[in-house]
Design an enzyme around this catalytic site. Structure first.
Site, PDB file in Angstrom:
ATOM      1  N   CYS A   1      -4.737  -0.363  -5.065  1.00  0.00           N
ATOM      2  CA  CYS A   1      -4.994  -1.764  -5.411  1.00  0.00           C
ATOM      3  C   CYS A   1      -4.594  -2.615  -4.208  1.00  0.00           C
ATOM      4  O   CYS A   1      -4.409  -2.094  -3.113  1.00  0.00           O
ATOM      5  CB  CYS A   1      -4.247  -2.171  -6.685  1.00  0.00           C
ATOM      6  SG  CYS A   1      -2.459  -1.933  -6.615  1.00  0.00           S
ATOM      7  N   THR A   2      -4.448  -3.908  -4.391  1.00  0.00           N
ATOM      8  CA  THR A   2      -4.214  -4.814  -3.262  1.00  0.00           C
ATOM      9  C   THR A   2      -2.872  -4.577  -2.585  1.00  0.00           C
ATOM     10  O   THR A   2      -2.792  -4.343  -1.378  1.00  0.00           O
ATOM     11  CB  THR A   2      -4.311  -6.277  -3.717  1.00  0.00           C
ATOM     12  OG1 THR A   2      -5.544  -6.484  -4.398  1.00  0.00           O
ATOM     13  CG2 THR A   2      -4.225  -7.224  -2.515  1.00  0.00           C
TER      14      THR A   2
END
Length: 343
Positions: free
Chosen positions: A198-199
């Site tokens: 994810c980020t």
């Protein structure tokens, strides 16, 4: 001392853009049980405001999730203050890859039920029993293994502008939906390596713990997310398996990782990966818009919104009175607002 910023956001944004002050954009998170999130939040607001910190922070009984910018000259003082809090000592700080310091224009700290909305009942499983963290080199090794399935744990508008090659990209709007998709996809493949990213890592912390709880054995997550990965491949001279832009939740709306442009303008279909928010305060649709369409529609998502922002401000306020649109995100085939011919 006021514990909330009450200055008009537009004025704060203009001030932030005009200042020559150098700032550093940082994100961090930590799962930790807080007995009194409100008291912690109020003290944190006092301390960070004194250091000139801007940004958005969520505090809950399960911990903290922050995306902020810090004056460059106060960075050491900020880090020392953070590390003086025992449960945050040594916390990993993800420093932005592509950053001019103009990422936030006010400090906003909110107390929430959860630091990430996941729809899970944390009392039913061990949230600390997470997957194995891997760095960039470890990620590459696993990605090259045919027994590995890579899942992007972000929303569709994030993966649309950038993602890892070969990753499954669920077409969803929320992390809650993402978890269900991952579970369904992997239900009959529990012998595979499950590699998630994810980020900045926070969504994978909870997702990997949940996947282990429901029976998956070989669960891995990218340490520090895409932000840390981009720093590592640059430092180590590694080729990137991520293509395009990393969507970020601040004024920049994206950090470029590679020069690949894999998305298109939602209005004309030309190659473009620049997100924007519709200029109409009654809309604020998040969508991709090229420079030509930006000029044609005056930073709006449609001719209707373009006409609306030309009206007197008092008329615009009356038009949007009592309307709470929430977060509006363009999705192909689901937007009535944008007239598009994307391919």
């Amino acid at each position: 001392m006021a514990l909330y910023n009450r200055v008009d956001g537009r004025l704060l944004k203009e001030k932030m853009l005009a200042t020559p002050e150098k700032r550093v954009t940082i994100s961090f998170y930590k799962y930790h049980h807080l007995s009194d999130p409100v008291a912690f939040r109020d003290q944190l607001y006092r301390d960070l405001e004194a250091l000139g910190v801007l940004g958005r922070i969520y505090v809950a009984s399960e911990g903290i999730n922050a995306q902020i910018s810090v004056p460059e000259q106060q960075f050491e003082a900020f880090r020392n203050h953070l590390y003086a809090i025992d449960w945050m000592n040594g916390l990993r700080l993800n420093v932005a890859v592509e950053d001019n310091g103009k990422s936030f224009f006010k400090l906003k700290i909110l107390v929430r039920k959860k630091i990430v909305a996941d729809g899970l009942d944390d009392s039913t499983f061990d949230v600390t029993n997470t997957g194995t963290h891997v760095d960039a080199e470890g990620f590459h090794k696993l990605a090259d293994d045919p027994n590995t399935i890579i899942i992007d744990m972000r929303n569709h508008y994030e993966s649309e502008v950038g993602h890892f090659q070969g990753a499954i990209l669920p077409n969803v709007d929320t992390f809650r939906e993402e978890l269900q998709i991952a579970e369904d996809l992997m239900r009959d493949q529990k012998d595979k390596n499950l590699l998630m990213y994810c980020t900045g890592g926070i969504r994978c912390e909870k997702a990997s713990a949940w996947m282990k709880h429901i029976g998956f054995k070989n669960v891995f997550q990218l340490n520090g997310g895409i932000i840390k990965y981009a720093q590592e491949i640059k430092e180590k001279g590694l080729g990137s398996k991520f293509i395009g832009k990393n969507f970020v939740f601040d004024e920049r709306l994206g950090e470029r990782i590679t020069n690949d442009i894999i998305a298109v303008c939602h209005q004309c279909g030309k190659p473009c990966d620049d997100h924007t928010n519709c200029k109409n305060d009654g809309c604020h649709l998040l969508f991709i818009q090229c420079e030509d369409c930006k000029q044609q529609y005056n930073n709006c998502c449609s001719a209707e919104c373009k006409d609306t922002i030309a009206l007197p401000e008092d008329v615009q306020k009356e038009l949007r009175r009592g309307i709470n649109k929430g977060r509006q995100v363009f999705k192909k085939g689901r937007s009535e607002n944008i007239r598009h011919n994307t391919r």
